[in-house]
Design a protein around this motif. Structure first.
Motif, PDB file in Angstrom:
ATOM      1  N   ALA A  25       0.838  -1.206   0.000  1.00  0.00           N
ATOM      2  CA  ALA A  25       0.000   0.000   0.000  1.00  0.00           C
ATOM      3  C   ALA A  25       0.871   1.254   0.000  1.00  0.00           C
ATOM      4  O   ALA A  25       1.919   1.298   0.650  1.00  0.00           O
ATOM      5  N   PRO A  26       0.438   2.279  -0.730  1.00  0.00           N
ATOM      6  CA  PRO A  26       1.203   3.528  -0.720  1.00  0.00           C
ATOM      7  C   PRO A  26       1.083   4.204   0.648  1.00  0.00           C
ATOM      8  O   PRO A  26       0.093   4.012   1.364  1.00  0.00           O
ATOM      9  N   PRO A  27       2.071   4.996   1.015  1.00  0.00           N
ATOM     10  CA  PRO A  27       1.972   5.697   2.299  1.00  0.00           C
ATOM     11  C   PRO A  27       0.849   6.736   2.242  1.00  0.00           C
ATOM     12  O   PRO A  27       0.551   7.281   1.177  1.00  0.00           O
ATOM     13  N   PRO A  28       0.216   7.000   3.374  1.00  0.00           N
ATOM     14  CA  PRO A  28      -0.863   7.998   3.382  1.00  0.00           C
ATOM     15  C   PRO A  28      -0.298   9.395   3.154  1.00  0.00           C
ATOM     16  O   PRO A  28       0.838   9.692   3.533  1.00  0.00           O
ATOM     17  N   ASP A  29      -1.102  10.250   2.506  1.00  0.00           N
ATOM     18  CA  ASP A  29      -0.641  11.622   2.288  1.00  0.00           C
ATOM     19  C   ASP A  29      -0.862  12.459   3.553  1.00  0.00           C
ATOM     20  O   ASP A  29      -1.524  12.030   4.499  1.00  0.00           O
ATOM     21  N   ALA A  30      -0.299  13.636   3.575  1.00  0.00           N
ATOM     22  CA  ALA A  30      -0.346  14.510   4.759  1.00  0.00           C
ATOM     23  C   ALA A  30      -1.780  14.879   5.134  1.00  0.00           C
ATOM     24  O   ALA A  30      -2.108  14.988   6.321  1.00  0.00           O
ATOM     25  N   GLU A  31      -2.642  15.052   4.142  1.00  0.00           N
ATOM     26  CA  GLU A  31      -4.040  15.419   4.419  1.00  0.00           C
ATOM     27  C   GLU A  31      -4.769  14.298   5.166  1.00  0.00           C
ATOM     28  O   GLU A  31      -5.499  14.550   6.130  1.00  0.00           O
TER      29      GLU A  31
END
Length: 68
Positions: A25-31
Motif C-alpha cells: 500500500a502507498p503511504p498515506p498523504d499529509a491530508e
C-alpha cells in the motif's frame, strides 16, 4: 484479542499475506494523516456531534430504558 489469539485464529499464512498487502500500500498523504490524527490519538474526547448520528447507539444497545 491479543497477538497469540489473532495468530491462532488467522494462522501464519494469513498473517504473512496481510503483512505483504500492507507493505504494498502507498503511504498515506499529509491530508489523510491530519484528518485521522485527532481520531486515533484521543478518540474518547471526540464530541458526540463530531461523530454524527450514523454512529450513535440505538436506545436498546445503550441500556436506556423506555418508560410509558
Amino acid at each position: 484479542m491479543n497477538r497469540a489469539e489473532r495468530r491462532a485464529l488467522l494462522g501464519d499464512e494469513m498473517i504473512e499475506y496481510i503483512h505483504r498487502r500492507v507493505a504494498e500500500a502507498p503511504p498515506p498523504d499529509a491530508e489523510l494523516i491530519a484528518a485521522l490524527r485527532p481520531i486515533l490519538t484521543n478518540p474518547a474526547r471526540r464530541q458526540r456531534s463530531e461523530v454524527g448520528p450514523e454512529h450513535s447507539m440505538p436506545a436498546a444497545a445503550s441500556g436506556a430504558v423506555e418508560t410509558e
